[in-house]
Design an enzyme around this catalytic site. Structure first.
Site, PDB file in Angstrom:
ATOM      1  N   ASP A 101       0.875  -1.163   0.000  1.00 44.67           N
ATOM      2  CA  ASP A 101       0.000   0.000   0.000  1.00 44.67           C
ATOM      3  C   ASP A 101       0.918   1.221   0.000  1.00 44.67           C
ATOM      4  O   ASP A 101       2.109   1.117   0.339  1.00 44.67           O
ATOM      5  CB  ASP A 101      -0.889  -0.025   1.240  1.00 44.67           C
ATOM      6  CG  ASP A 101      -1.771   1.199   1.357  1.00 44.67           C
ATOM      7  OD1 ASP A 101      -2.332   1.620   0.334  1.00 44.67           O
ATOM      8  OD2 ASP A 101      -1.882   1.738   2.468  1.00 44.67           O
ATOM      9  N   ASP A 156       0.002   5.049   1.068  1.00 39.03           N
ATOM     10  CA  ASP A 156      -0.172   5.953   2.205  1.00 39.03           C
ATOM     11  C   ASP A 156      -0.120   5.190   3.525  1.00 39.03           C
ATOM     12  O   ASP A 156      -0.890   4.259   3.749  1.00 39.03           O
ATOM     13  CB  ASP A 156      -1.506   6.693   2.093  1.00 39.03           C
ATOM     14  CG  ASP A 156      -1.566   7.569   0.852  1.00 39.03           C
ATOM     15  OD1 ASP A 156      -0.716   8.461   0.726  1.00 39.03           O
ATOM     16  OD2 ASP A 156      -2.457   7.353   0.010  1.00 39.03           O
ATOM     17  N   GLU A 190      -0.641   9.936   5.979  1.00 34.31           N
ATOM     18  CA  GLU A 190      -1.956   9.865   6.613  1.00 34.31           C
ATOM     19  C   GLU A 190      -2.213  11.001   7.606  1.00 34.31           C
ATOM     20  O   GLU A 190      -3.266  11.645   7.530  1.00 34.31           O
ATOM     21  CB  GLU A 190      -2.136   8.506   7.298  1.00 34.31           C
ATOM     22  CG  GLU A 190      -2.151   7.312   6.353  1.00 34.31           C
ATOM     23  CD  GLU A 190      -3.432   7.182   5.547  1.00 34.31           C
ATOM     24  OE1 GLU A 190      -4.207   8.166   5.473  1.00 34.31           O
ATOM     25  OE2 GLU A 190      -3.649   6.109   4.986  1.00 34.31           O
ATOM     26  N   GLY A 214      -9.880   4.568   2.833  1.00 33.56           N
ATOM     27  CA  GLY A 214     -10.929   4.747   1.846  1.00 33.56           C
ATOM     28  C   GLY A 214     -10.510   5.660   0.713  1.00 33.56           C
ATOM     29  O   GLY A 214      -9.331   5.920   0.493  1.00 33.56           O
ATOM     30  N   SER A 216      -2.552   1.566  -4.505  1.00 34.23           N
ATOM     31  CA  SER A 216      -3.212   2.540  -3.633  1.00 34.23           C
ATOM     32  C   SER A 216      -4.656   2.791  -4.038  1.00 34.23           C
ATOM     33  O   SER A 216      -5.006   2.691  -5.218  1.00 34.23           O
ATOM     34  CB  SER A 216      -2.444   3.859  -3.676  1.00 34.23           C
ATOM     35  OG  SER A 216      -3.082   4.851  -2.907  1.00 34.23           O
ATOM     36  N   GLU A 231      -2.043  10.878  -9.410  1.00 35.26           N
ATOM     37  CA  GLU A 231      -1.484  12.203  -9.180  1.00 35.26           C
ATOM     38  C   GLU A 231      -0.980  12.356  -7.743  1.00 35.26           C
ATOM     39  O   GLU A 231       0.045  12.993  -7.503  1.00 35.26           O
ATOM     40  CB  GLU A 231      -2.535  13.279  -9.484  1.00 35.26           C
ATOM     41  CG  GLU A 231      -2.936  13.392 -10.935  1.00 35.26           C
ATOM     42  CD  GLU A 231      -3.953  12.341 -11.361  1.00 35.26           C
ATOM     43  OE1 GLU A 231      -4.268  12.277 -12.560  1.00 35.26           O
ATOM     44  OE2 GLU A 231      -4.417  11.566 -10.496  1.00 35.26           O
ATOM     45  N   LYS A 232      -1.708  11.779  -6.802  1.00 36.74           N
ATOM     46  CA  LYS A 232      -1.284  11.860  -5.405  1.00 36.74           C
ATOM     47  C   LYS A 232       0.021  11.102  -5.193  1.00 36.74           C
ATOM     48  O   LYS A 232       0.926  11.573  -4.489  1.00 36.74           O
ATOM     49  CB  LYS A 232      -2.369  11.304  -4.490  1.00 36.74           C
ATOM     50  CG  LYS A 232      -2.029  11.388  -3.004  1.00 36.74           C
ATOM     51  CD  LYS A 232      -3.145  10.807  -2.154  1.00 36.74           C
ATOM     52  CE  LYS A 232      -2.832  10.912  -0.679  1.00 36.74           C
ATOM     53  NZ  LYS A 232      -3.881  10.293   0.163  1.00 36.74           N
TER      54      LYS A 232
END
Length: 216
Positions: free
Chosen positions: A10, A12, A19, A49, A109, A114-115
């Protein structure tokens, strides 16, 4: 634990310490739109989420969010992450060990590509994962559906049973379990009790993961 052929991280909270920053932005944004949420409840309600899900939940709870809220919140979050996000301690050394062992890896993810460009780029990990970065935004369903993990395994031509997932949320761990993969729950800043039902083992320090993966 047997050595897996492919490790699916994962992003984040597992690779990048994003987070707490994201939760703080959400808390402040919701307050501006009439919804006061305690810090501990932000994590409970929204970690793992999607922003689309956060928008729906916040509206149900009373937030008066504009129709273009997703564009606004992404811009706010990305600005903070670009200035402050740091790599999770121990991750670079862990990736070095995987490289030496000849074990491939990817990141999967619920967040948009973009993140990840912002967080992985700032933390010096974008190049290490380039070509193996997967977003649930490009899949039929987000976690807890297994889609993004199955897509990464298919791309690497590795059977799901030979993959190991590293997650810090119950939502993501459910996805790994549903994909038929071994799942390790990272709980340095997460609730281990929420991870436990969906994980084969738990750990709170990246330095402990090589032993779980039987890397020696």
């Amino acid at each position: 634990m047997a050595t897996a052929d492919y490790i699916l991280f994962d992003c984040d909270g597992v690779l990048v310490d994003s987070e707490p920053l994201t939760q703080a932005v959400l808390q402040q944004n919701f307050a501006r739109h009439g919804l006061m949420i305690k810090t501990e409840d932000i994590g409970r309600l929204f970690v793992g989420g999607t922003m689309e899900g956060a928008m729906k939940s916040a509206r149900v709870l009373g937030a008066e969010l504009p129709d273009d809220w997703l564009l606004q919140i992404h811009a706010e979050v990305y600005a903070v992450l670009d200035a402050q996000c740091e790599v999770i301690p121990g991750v670079p050394d862990l990736l070095d060990q995987l490289d030496r062992a000849g074990i491939g890896y990817a990141t999967c993810s619920n967040g948009p590509m973009e993140k990840m460009q912002v967080t992985l780029g700032r933390c010096g990990l974008w190049d290490r994962f380039e070509g193996r970065i997967f977003s649930a935004h490009d899949c039929p369903a987000a976690k807890p559906a297994p889609d993004v993990y199955l897509k990464a395994a298919f791309h690497a031509r590795v059977a799901p049973a030979r993959c190991a997932v590293i997650e810090d949320s119950a939502t993501g761990a459910k996805a790994g379990q549903a994909a038929g993969m071994t799942c390790f729950g990272y709980h340095a800043d997460a609730d281990p009790e929420k991870l436990q039902p969906f994980c084969d083992a738990l750990f709170d320090n990246m330095a402990d993961l090589p032993a779980l993966l039987d890397l020696g």
